[in-house]
Design a protein around this motif. Structure first.
Motif, PDB file in Angstrom:
ATOM      1  N   ASP A   3       2.201  29.807  70.224  1.00 63.02           N
ATOM      2  CA  ASP A   3       1.210  30.566  69.645  1.00 63.02           C
ATOM      3  C   ASP A   3       0.919  31.850  70.028  1.00 63.02           C
ATOM      4  O   ASP A   3       0.096  31.973  70.204  1.00 63.02           O
ATOM      5  CB  ASP A   3      -0.178  28.682  69.966  1.00 63.02           C
ATOM      6  CG  ASP A   3      -1.233  29.547  68.641  1.00 63.02           C
ATOM      7  OD1 ASP A   3      -0.882  29.951  67.958  1.00 63.02           O
ATOM      8  OD2 ASP A   3      -2.387  28.917  68.771  1.00 63.02           O
ATOM      9  N   ASN A   4       1.724  32.977  70.073  1.00 56.48           N
ATOM     10  CA  ASN A   4       1.543  34.336  70.100  1.00 56.48           C
ATOM     11  C   ASN A   4       1.972  34.955  68.800  1.00 56.48           C
ATOM     12  O   ASN A   4       3.170  34.885  68.475  1.00 56.48           O
ATOM     13  CB  ASN A   4       2.569  34.918  71.399  1.00 56.48           C
ATOM     14  CG  ASN A   4       2.331  33.147  72.793  1.00 56.48           C
ATOM     15  OD1 ASN A   4       0.477  33.251  73.146  1.00 56.48           O
ATOM     16  ND2 ASN A   4       3.074  32.442  73.376  1.00 56.48           N
ATOM     17  N   PRO A   5       2.024  36.124  68.858  1.00 53.20           N
ATOM     18  CA  PRO A   5       2.289  37.005  67.729  1.00 53.20           C
ATOM     19  C   PRO A   5       3.742  36.816  67.929  1.00 53.20           C
ATOM     20  O   PRO A   5       4.273  37.045  66.779  1.00 53.20           O
ATOM     21  CB  PRO A   5       1.883  38.530  68.744  1.00 53.20           C
ATOM     22  CG  PRO A   5       0.794  38.209  69.131  1.00 53.20           C
ATOM     23  CD  PRO A   5       0.894  36.370  69.781  1.00 53.20           C
ATOM     24  N   ASP A   6       5.067  36.582  69.338  1.00 52.13           N
ATOM     25  CA  ASP A   6       6.098  37.249  68.470  1.00 52.13           C
ATOM     26  C   ASP A   6       6.369  35.808  68.321  1.00 52.13           C
ATOM     27  O   ASP A   6       7.850  35.958  67.470  1.00 52.13           O
ATOM     28  CB  ASP A   6       6.467  37.276  70.081  1.00 52.13           C
ATOM     29  CG  ASP A   6       6.614  35.958  71.126  1.00 52.13           C
ATOM     30  OD1 ASP A   6       5.400  34.893  70.890  1.00 52.13           O
ATOM     31  OD2 ASP A   6       7.011  35.938  72.581  1.00 52.13           O
ATOM     32  N   CYS A   7       5.798  34.831  67.981  1.00 53.87           N
ATOM     33  CA  CYS A   7       6.729  34.028  66.392  1.00 53.87           C
ATOM     34  C   CYS A   7       6.940  34.215  65.189  1.00 53.87           C
ATOM     35  O   CYS A   7       7.636  33.809  64.717  1.00 53.87           O
ATOM     36  CB  CYS A   7       5.305  32.640  66.370  1.00 53.87           C
ATOM     37  SG  CYS A   7       5.083  31.438  68.154  1.00 53.87           S
ATOM     38  N   LEU A   8       6.052  35.294  64.907  1.00 48.82           N
ATOM     39  CA  LEU A   8       5.944  35.612  63.399  1.00 48.82           C
ATOM     40  C   LEU A   8       7.062  37.782  63.797  1.00 48.82           C
ATOM     41  O   LEU A   8       7.332  37.472  62.662  1.00 48.82           O
ATOM     42  CB  LEU A   8       4.220  36.690  63.148  1.00 48.82           C
ATOM     43  CG  LEU A   8       4.198  35.201  62.329  1.00 48.82           C
ATOM     44  CD1 LEU A   8       3.778  34.599  63.319  1.00 48.82           C
ATOM     45  CD2 LEU A   8       2.672  35.776  61.918  1.00 48.82           C
ATOM     46  N   GLU A   9       8.142  37.387  64.834  1.00 49.02           N
ATOM     47  CA  GLU A   9       8.762  38.916  64.863  1.00 49.02           C
ATOM     48  C   GLU A   9       9.743  38.642  64.061  1.00 49.02           C
ATOM     49  O   GLU A   9      10.373  37.168  64.255  1.00 49.02           O
ATOM     50  CB  GLU A   9       8.981  39.083  66.384  1.00 49.02           C
ATOM     51  CG  GLU A   9       7.467  39.751  66.299  1.00 49.02           C
ATOM     52  CD  GLU A   9       7.744  40.475  68.620  1.00 49.02           C
ATOM     53  OE1 GLU A   9       9.033  39.861  68.554  1.00 49.02           O
ATOM     54  OE2 GLU A   9       6.929  40.506  68.697  1.00 49.02           O
TER      55      GLU A   9
END
Length: 223
Positions: A213-219
């Protein structure tokens, strides 16, 4: 269907876009999964919007088995007014489920490729939701909810034949209003959002794990 979504904006932005009181101790979420507690908006009997934490996965009021929630994360808009699991909530307990994007998986030759879908303007939006209150055999009441889905629009069709119902801002008040019972009015909101206002891109397999559940999921990933 809708099996994952995000809400990455700040508490102040939630208050601004959805006209609710300030959100305390809010932490952005990048990979919200079924069975987790999510923040929804309901309307009080006095007509005020109120934030409520609920478990994602509807437990009908008549059910004594909390395990049913895993099968009821979504409700089909075409039958939501008739299905026993949803029809009472559709009449009396509708909610907004806040998001700023959601995930869908496209079947490929070797695996499933996750995509992140969002509005082109990057604004947050509300998904049409239903909620219930049940003790499901437990000592305390449980608040639970589900997301209504509809046929995919042109953007979504290559990924999946279903998509979550994204409500327009003009529909929020009627959707939440306890005094709106007209099935025709309510069902008119359960349509596909316009493709021209949406965008999608591939993301990594990190999103497959709910614990990520981290910003890198959206990269975005580059082929």
């Amino acid at each position: 269907m809708c099996g994952r979504f995000s809400l990455t904006i700040s508490g102040d932005e939630i208050s601004k876009y959805f006209q609710v009181s300030q959100v305390q101790d809010w932490k952005p979420r990048y990979n919200i999964a079924p069975s987790q507690e999510i923040v929804t908006i309901v309307q009080t009997l006095l007509g005020q919007r109120q934030l409520k934490g609920m478990k994602w996965g509807l437990i009908p009021s008549w059910s004594k088995d909390g395990k049913i929630a895993s099968k009821l994360i979504n409700a089909r808009g075409e039958t939501v007014a008739e299905k026993p699991s949803f029809r009472n909530a559709f009449k009396h307990r509708r909610c907004l489920i806040m998001a700023d994007g959601f995930y869908e998986w496209q079947n490929t030759r070797n695996s499933k490729q996750p995509y992140y879908i969002h509005l082109k303007n990057r604004h947050p939006f509300a998904l049409a939701g239903l909620w219930e209150v049940s003790n499901s055999g437990q000592t305390e009441e449980v608040l639970s909810c589900c997301i209504i889905t509809t046929e995919a629009n042109e953007l979504m069709k290559p990924l999946h034949h279903r998509m979550p119902v994204i409500l327009s801002g003009d529909a929020y008040s009627q959707w939440l209003d306890h005094n709106v019972f007209d099935r025709e009015i309510l069902e008119s909101f359960l349509t596909s959002y316009g493709s021209d206002a949406m965008s999608a891109y591939q993301v990594s397999q990190k999103v497959n794990r709910p614990t990520n559940d981290n910003p890198d999921c959206l990269e975005p990933i580059v082929n």
